[in-house]
Design a protein around this motif. Structure first.
Motif, mmCIF file in Angstrom:
data_model
loop_
_atom_site.group_PDB
_atom_site.id
_atom_site.type_symbol
_atom_site.label_atom_id
_atom_site.label_comp_id
_atom_site.label_asym_id
_atom_site.label_seq_id
_atom_site.Cartn_x
_atom_site.Cartn_y
_atom_site.Cartn_z
ATOM 1 N N ALA A 266 28.761 47.447 63.376
ATOM 2 C CA ALA A 266 28.198 47.583 64.724
ATOM 3 C C ALA A 266 27.218 48.759 64.784
ATOM 4 N N LYS A 267 27.463 49.777 63.964
ATOM 5 C CA LYS A 267 26.578 50.953 63.946
ATOM 6 C C LYS A 267 25.650 50.941 62.739
ATOM 7 N N GLY A 268 26.209 50.490 61.607
ATOM 8 C CA GLY A 268 25.449 50.580 60.355
ATOM 9 C C GLY A 268 24.641 49.354 60.014
ATOM 10 N N GLY A 269 24.836 48.259 60.727
ATOM 11 C CA GLY A 269 24.006 47.082 60.509
ATOM 12 C C GLY A 269 24.556 46.096 59.500
ATOM 13 N N MET A 270 23.653 45.252 59.048
ATOM 14 C CA MET A 270 24.017 44.098 58.243
ATOM 15 C C MET A 270 24.676 44.404 56.900
ATOM 16 N N PRO A 271 24.313 45.477 56.191
ATOM 17 C CA PRO A 271 24.943 45.704 54.879
ATOM 18 C C PRO A 271 26.468 45.765 54.951
ATOM 19 N N TYR A 272 27.002 46.416 55.988
ATOM 20 C CA TYR A 272 28.462 46.477 56.132
ATOM 21 C C TYR A 272 29.044 45.082 56.390
ATOM 22 N N ALA A 273 28.364 44.311 57.233
ATOM 23 C CA ALA A 273 28.849 42.961 57.541
ATOM 24 C C ALA A 273 28.826 42.082 56.302
ATOM 25 N N ILE A 274 27.769 42.179 55.527
ATOM 26 C CA ILE A 274 27.677 41.388 54.295
ATOM 27 C C ILE A 274 28.758 41.814 53.308
ATOM 28 N N GLY A 275 29.036 43.107 53.261
ATOM 29 C CA GLY A 275 30.127 43.587 52.408
ATOM 30 C C GLY A 275 31.466 43.024 52.835
ATOM 31 N N ALA A 276 31.689 42.938 54.145
ATOM 32 C CA ALA A 276 32.942 42.373 54.652
ATOM 33 C C ALA A 276 33.082 40.909 54.272
ATOM 34 N N VAL A 277 31.983 40.171 54.367
ATOM 35 C CA VAL A 277 32.007 38.758 53.980
ATOM 36 C C VAL A 277 32.281 38.633 52.486
ATOM 37 N N ALA A 278 31.668 39.495 51.694
ATOM 38 C CA ALA A 278 31.803 39.420 50.241
ATOM 39 C C ALA A 278 33.218 39.744 49.764
ATOM 40 N N LEU A 279 34.010 40.422 50.599
ATOM 41 C CA LEU A 279 35.391 40.729 50.225
ATOM 42 C C LEU A 279 36.314 39.519 50.374
ATOM 43 N N HIS A 280 35.781 38.434 50.868
ATOM 44 C CA HIS A 280 36.590 37.233 51.087
ATOM 45 C C HIS A 280 37.324 36.808 49.819
ATOM 46 N N GLY A 281 36.643 36.911 48.683
ATOM 47 C CA GLY A 281 37.248 36.478 47.430
ATOM 48 C C GLY A 281 38.493 37.253 47.086
ATOM 49 N N ILE A 282 38.411 38.588 47.171
ATOM 50 C CA ILE A 282 39.568 39.407 46.853
ATOM 51 C C ILE A 282 40.687 39.157 47.855
ATOM 52 N N CYS A 283 40.340 39.121 49.134
ATOM 53 C CA CYS A 283 41.349 38.926 50.180
ATOM 54 C C CYS A 283 42.102 37.604 50.007
ATOM 55 N N ASN A 284 41.384 36.534 49.707
ATOM 56 C CA ASN A 284 42.013 35.230 49.585
ATOM 57 C C ASN A 284 42.629 34.983 48.209
ATOM 58 N N ASP A 285 41.881 35.298 47.147
ATOM 59 C CA ASP A 285 42.369 35.024 45.800
ATOM 60 C C ASP A 285 43.665 35.767 45.504
ATOM 61 N N TYR A 286 43.682 37.052 45.869
ATOM 62 C CA TYR A 286 44.855 37.865 45.537
ATOM 63 C C TYR A 286 45.925 37.811 46.621
ATOM 64 N N PHE A 287 45.792 36.842 47.486
ATOM 65 C CA PHE A 287 46.858 36.629 48.457
ATOM 66 C C PHE A 287 47.259 35.161 48.501
ATOM 67 N N ILE A 288 46.402 34.284 48.995
ATOM 68 C CA ILE A 288 46.780 32.891 49.192
ATOM 69 C C ILE A 288 46.997 32.170 47.862
ATOM 70 N N VAL A 289 46.086 32.343 46.903
ATOM 71 C CA VAL A 289 46.213 31.637 45.624
ATOM 72 C C VAL A 289 47.428 32.137 44.852
ATOM 73 N N VAL A 290 47.598 33.450 44.802
ATOM 74 C CA VAL A 290 48.750 33.999 44.087
ATOM 75 C C VAL A 290 50.050 33.603 44.792
ATOM 76 N N ALA A 291 50.034 33.563 46.113
ATOM 77 C CA ALA A 291 51.222 33.133 46.852
ATOM 78 C C ALA A 291 51.580 31.685 46.519
ATOM 79 N N ALA A 292 50.588 30.818 46.390
ATOM 80 C CA ALA A 292 50.844 29.423 46.025
ATOM 81 C C ALA A 292 51.489 29.333 44.649
ATOM 82 N N MET A 293 51.043 30.166 43.723
ATOM 83 C CA MET A 293 51.632 30.182 42.383
ATOM 84 C C MET A 293 53.061 30.702 42.418
ATOM 85 N N PHE A 294 53.294 31.706 43.246
ATOM 86 C CA PHE A 294 54.642 32.254 43.388
ATOM 87 C C PHE A 294 55.606 31.199 43.936
ATOM 88 N N ILE A 295 55.162 30.486 44.957
ATOM 89 C CA ILE A 295 55.997 29.454 45.571
ATOM 90 C C ILE A 295 56.310 28.354 44.570
#
Length: 424
Positions: free
Chosen positions: A313-342
């Motif tokens: 909101a203050k720093g502009g698009m680079p921060y927002a793009i960084g947040a979007v780019a973290l999607h892989g880590i957030c999902n891969d190391y949570f949902i995918v690993v959880a599916a394997m655990f189950i």
């Protein structure tokens, strides 16, 4: 699999890679194809649904649209999971769900263009009732067919985010980010997914022939999984994390537009691109730090993601793009690993329903709470302050998920116990 190649309906048991010899690449190719086209369907419209609704005068139902999607996820996965476990070949359930979904997707543009909020919400709800269960079902089918070589599942699952990438880039390139035309695009790929499902080996329902009960139909027997403490803790942490995911899914696309990003679908495609990059690292990471810390890392990164959205909101698009780019880590190391655990702890006869519980928490209860809560915040705080504060008016939307992610991490560290044997 000669019978499959020749078109015969040979029933196959799950086999290991060693038993399948040179036919392994053929199986992996088929699983990857179905995963790819299924996620093209989802990624084509779900990421920018909020933007489509806002662009067609229906911004007041953005929150409700994602909320009813979550309610559909609560009502349907265990039901269809029970069918996949007991009554129908899992691949047939997958194909039927997508065939029905294709028809419903093709009807949505007309409802939206009429500005008919009630009809739009009804179609989204019925569609999601058919689609949501397939997210857990495709995991169950893949893990079952891989048998003892489930360590290769991340490489199949990699084609899920790749499907989102293809969909996002295609929708952005076609200029459909805010257009109802993206639903026709999704409908075409839903038909392709239904057809692709029949290329998979036909495995019989794991609990075929067992006595019928209403409890089986709604997945009650899967509750036995909660006797495993770690499974129960994982479900609680999944719920909390998925509340944040519900917030992100509901309002990320309109927020990016407020920040001045034109090709919203193209930018959002960076998320699944990062999934493609990181998902292949899962086997390597699990071999070195184990599931406990891989899951912890995935939970923790959600707090970083929302902090970046806050700074945007203050720093502009680079921060927002960084947040979007973290999607892989957030999902891969949570949902995918959880599916394997189950998959490690669930008995074969409850495989589909066990994966259904993961989807129930991710796309059901968590998404429902996140969508409903974010809708309230949007109406009470964001809209009134937009004229005077611009992008900064969105700050209340991102603060809660940061704190929730920290609490989730603390719960996981405090309550996690090593994996227990599969319940009888």
């Amino acid at each position: 699999m000669p019978g499959i190649i020749a078109g015969a309906q040979t029933e196959l048991r799950p086999v290991g890679f060693g038993e399948m010899d040179g036919r392994v690449p053929f199986l992996l190719a088929r699983l990857s194809l179905v995963t790819l086209v299924e996620f093209i369907v989802f990624g084509a419209w779900f990421a920018t649904l909020g933007l489509v609704l806002a662009s067609n005068g229906l911004d007041s139902i953005i929150g409700p649209a994602y909320l009813i999607s979550a309610i559909a996820a609560i009502l349907s996965p265990l039901f269809l999971g029970a069918l996949g476990d007991r009554y129908l070949a899992p691949r047939n359930v997958l194909a039927i769900a997508h065939a029905v979904g294709a028809v419903l997707l093709a009807l949505l543009p007309h409802a939206i263009e009429l500005h008919n909020a009630t009809l739009t919400l009804a179609l989204i709800f019925v569609y999601m009732c058919s689609f949501q269960p397939t997210l857990g079902l495709i995991n169950s089918i893949s893990l079952t067919l891989l048998g003892e070589n489930q360590k290769h599942f991340p490489y199949v699952r990699l084609f899920g985010p790749l499907g989102w990438v293809v969909a996002g880039l295609a929708i952005g390139w076609l200029g459909l980010s805010a257009s109802t035309g993206l639903f026709y695009f999704a409908a075409i790929f839903a038909v392709i997914t239904a057809m692709s499902a029949f290329t998979l080996p036909r495995t019989p329902p794991p609990a075929k022939g067992a006595r019928f009960s209403l409890g089986d139909l709604i997945g009650v027997k899967a509750l036995v999984l909660f006797r495993n403490r770690t499974f129960a803790v994982l479900m609680i942490c999944t719920l909390l994390t998925s509340i944040s995911l519900g917030v992100y899914n509901s309002f990320a696309s309109p927020y990016l537009a407020v920040l001045g990003i034109d090709n919203v679908a193209g930018v959002l495609a960076l998320g699944p691109i990062s999934e493609v990059v990181f998902i292949g690292t899962i086997p390597w990471v699990l071999a070195r730090i184990g599931m406990k810390w891989a899951l912890f890392f995935g939970m923790l990164m959600w707090s970083v993601r929302f902090a970046l959205l806050l700074f945007a909101a203050k720093g502009g698009m680079p921060y927002a793009i960084g947040a979007v780019a973290l999607h892989g880590i957030c999902n891969d190391y949570f949902i995918v690993v959880a599916a394997m655990f189950i998959a490690r702890i669930a008995p074969a006869e409850l495989a589909a329903q066990a994966q259904g519980w993961l989807i129930l928490m991710v796309s059901g209860f968590g998404a429902a709470i996140g969508s409903a809560g974010s809708g309230v915040i949007y109406g009470a705080y964001v809209i009134p302050a937009m004229a005077s504060h611009g992008a900064s008016a969105w700050s209340p939307m991102w603060v809660g998920p940061i704190g929730m992610a920290i609490v989730t991490c603390l719960l996981w560290l405090a309550l996690y116990r090593p994996e227990q044997p599969k319940p009888a």
